[in-house]
Scaffold this active site. Structure first.
Site, PDB file in Angstrom:
ATOM      1  N   TYR A  20     -21.443  23.698   1.460  1.00 50.87           N
ATOM      2  CA  TYR A  20     -20.468  24.229   0.489  1.00 50.87           C
ATOM      3  C   TYR A  20     -20.979  25.545  -0.103  1.00 50.87           C
ATOM      4  CZ  TYR A  20     -17.264  24.071  -3.584  1.00 50.87           C
ATOM      5  OH  TYR A  20     -16.308  24.338  -4.545  1.00 50.87           O
TER       6      TYR A  20
ATOM      7  N   ASP B  20      -2.185  23.617   7.768  1.00 53.25           N
ATOM      8  CA  ASP B  20      -3.632  23.405   7.693  1.00 53.25           C
ATOM      9  C   ASP B  20      -4.280  24.784   7.775  1.00 53.25           C
ATOM     10  OD1 ASP B  20      -6.335  22.977   8.234  1.00 53.25           O
ATOM     11  OD2 ASP B  20      -5.936  21.163   9.418  1.00 53.25           O
ATOM     12  N   VAL B  21      -4.998  25.185   6.731  1.00 52.56           N
ATOM     13  CA  VAL B  21      -5.535  26.560   6.710  1.00 52.56           C
ATOM     14  C   VAL B  21      -6.615  26.796   7.760  1.00 52.56           C
ATOM     15  CG1 VAL B  21      -5.008  26.941   4.258  1.00 52.56           C
ATOM     16  CG2 VAL B  21      -7.283  26.112   4.907  1.00 52.56           C
TER      17      VAL B  21
ATOM     18  N   THR C 171     -10.593  18.572 -12.174  1.00 50.56           N
ATOM     19  CA  THR C 171      -9.607  18.303 -11.120  1.00 50.56           C
ATOM     20  C   THR C 171     -10.082  17.081 -10.336  1.00 50.56           C
ATOM     21  OG1 THR C 171     -10.741  19.545  -9.388  1.00 50.56           O
ATOM     22  CG2 THR C 171      -9.272  20.820 -10.799  1.00 50.56           C
TER      23      THR C 171
ATOM     24  N   ILE D 256      -6.560  23.161  -9.314  1.00 53.89           N
ATOM     25  CA  ILE D 256      -6.594  24.586  -9.699  1.00 53.89           C
ATOM     26  C   ILE D 256      -5.413  25.336  -9.078  1.00 53.89           C
ATOM     27  CG2 ILE D 256      -7.915  26.736  -9.400  1.00 53.89           C
ATOM     28  CD1 ILE D 256     -10.496  25.032  -9.670  1.00 53.89           C
TER      29      ILE D 256
END
Ligand code: NAP
Length: 257
Positions: free
Chosen positions: A153, A61-62, A188, A20
């Protein structure tokens, strides 16, 4: 805002090297936006950036504030301040709740929620100074309703929707909008992993597993990443400045919050 203004914008897209995120990058590139693609796998990001005009790849790395600060410094050096942030980096693990370890819980919250918090905090002062900004959080249908077997999640994406709403209000007077996009199963690598998971657990063929995922969508299909990218481009373009704090579900009617 005019179409020409988009050519003045600089979008930072986390997870911009795949799926995405990469599709949003292509859509914004077609509108002239400068791009910084961020993720942990530099070679993949570089390959993606090479194929796009005015795009650069920066590894980060977020989940790590120091890593984001360094990436932002590099990103702004050549492309100027970030005016569009797409918080797209994410990961999902399907684990029954009672088998969800603290490590899985923390990893899931860190990448899907804390990453967005850290990136937003890094770019918002610049957006506020410029009196214009767009933050687009890629949440999920799992951000607006519950699903069994993916509690971490779902909790992370609900958190991301909450963060979206709060930031939308806090920065509304600064010319900044903050919205979430909430896709259903999208074609994806992440959907491919979900299909592999269903196959392993239920012993069905790829076609059957795909049909089981698509069955959740009233249109009986998986979402194309281009559909999510079109919504992201609309939120950045002219005419959407009053869309703020929204969670836009892209799922063929699967969820109606
Ligand atoms: P994907 O191709 O697996 O994309 C995930 C991206 O996030 C990768 O580019 C990955 O790059 C990056 N990433 C993961 N952890 C990171 C970290 N710690 N720091 C920086 N980057 C990180 O899957 P996708 O489907 O395009 O997912 C994109 C977003 O859409 C996710 O937030 C996902 O939750 C959401 N979404 C997907 C679906 C779906 O069915 N596909 C549906 C609803 C929502 P590196 O591994 O190189 O870091």
């Amino acid at each position: 805002m005019t179409g020409t203004d988009l050519e003045k914008q600089h979008a930072l897209i986390t997870g911009g090297g795949t799926g995405i995120g990469l599709t949003i990058a292509r859509e914004l590139a077609a509108r002239g936006v400068r791009l910084t693609l961020v993720g942990r796998t530099l070679a993949r990001l570089q390959q993606a950036a090479k194929a796009l005009p005015r795009a650069q790849a920066v590894a980060a790395d977020v989940t790590d504030a120091t890593s984001i600060a360094a990436a932002l410094a590099t990103a702004t050096q050549s492309h100027g301040p970030v005016s569009i942030l797409v918080n797209n980096a994410g990961a999902a693990q399907a684990v029954p709740f009672l088998e969800t370890s603290l490590a899985v819980w923390n990893d899931t919250i860190n990448v899907n929620l804390t990453g967005a918090f850290l990136c937003a905090q890094a770019v918002l002062p610049g957006m506020r100074a410029a009196k214009w900004g767009r933050i687009i959080n890629i949440a999920s249908v799992a951000g607006v309703t519950g699903y069994a077997g993916v509690a971490a999640y779902v909790a992370a994406k609900h958190g991301l929707v909450g963060l979206t709403r709060s930031l939308a209000l806090e920065f509304a007077k600064d010319g900044i909008t903050v919205n979430a996009l909430c896709p259903g199963y999208t074609e994806t690598d992440m959907a491919a992993a979900a299909i592999a998971n269903v196959r392993a657990k239920k012993g069905v063929s790829e076609e059957e597993a795909r049909a089981m995922l698509a069955a959740k969508n009233p249109q009986k299909r998986l979402i194309a990443p281009e559909e999510v990218a079109a919504a992201a481009a609309w939120l950045c373009g002219p005419g959407s400045q009053s869309i703020n704090g929204q969670s836009i579900v892209i799922a063929g009617g699967e969820v109606m919050p």
